[in-house]
Design an enzyme around this catalytic site. Sequence first.
Site: not given
Length: 247
Positions: A153-154
Amino acid sequence: MNQLNLAGRVAIVTGGARGIGLAIARRAAGSGAAVAIWDIDRTAAEAAAATLERASAHVLDLTDEAAIGAALAATCAAHGRVDILVNNAGITGGNAPSWELPTAEWKRVVEVNLIAPFMVTRAVVPRMIDAGYGRVVNIASIAGKEGNPNASHYSASKAGLIGFTKSLGKELARTGVLANCITPAAAETDIFHQMTPEQIAWMRSKIPMDRFVKVEEIAALACWLASEDCSFSTGAVFDISGGRAVY
């Protein structure tokens, strides 16, 4: 410490109450800029602004478009205009394999790290275009280049921020407004509290210099990109990863 010439400029630094953002705010103020710290933490933002000359604190949720508009109006009321925007605020969202990350957590990371910088930029850039001058500096991450495991996600959000910067730079190329981004390796900031010790150790092991980047090193690069000395780079990605990425 050598100082860049930001005299008379006004800079917004999102997430400017601590860590990388605070280091950038301090370096910008030390180089002559007035600084508007945009942060969700009122106590930390006001404390940070109190340590700087010509600084103001603006408390908001960067994912709230109406709040962005209000903060921009308050910033212009306090300082007259905006010349520099540093999109620094971000979250990691913890660590896990992609198939174990909750969908809501994935969406939240993308919302804070990618959609919020877009909305802030969308609000601020028209004022820069009207003035014929501006600098946008987006703080991305080495993860956006390489894709860190257990941080999809990051990594995806920061890759998106890199892509956004490239598009924005081309769109603004003839306006006097430049947009660039920085891709740091990890720095030892409060964001480490969101990560596992194993993830932190893995990130350090990937850095040939065998240390984490200092927030002051990132601030020096960010403030050069925010200055008039940076005049022919736009839509570019500036590495500061201790040799981890050389492209």
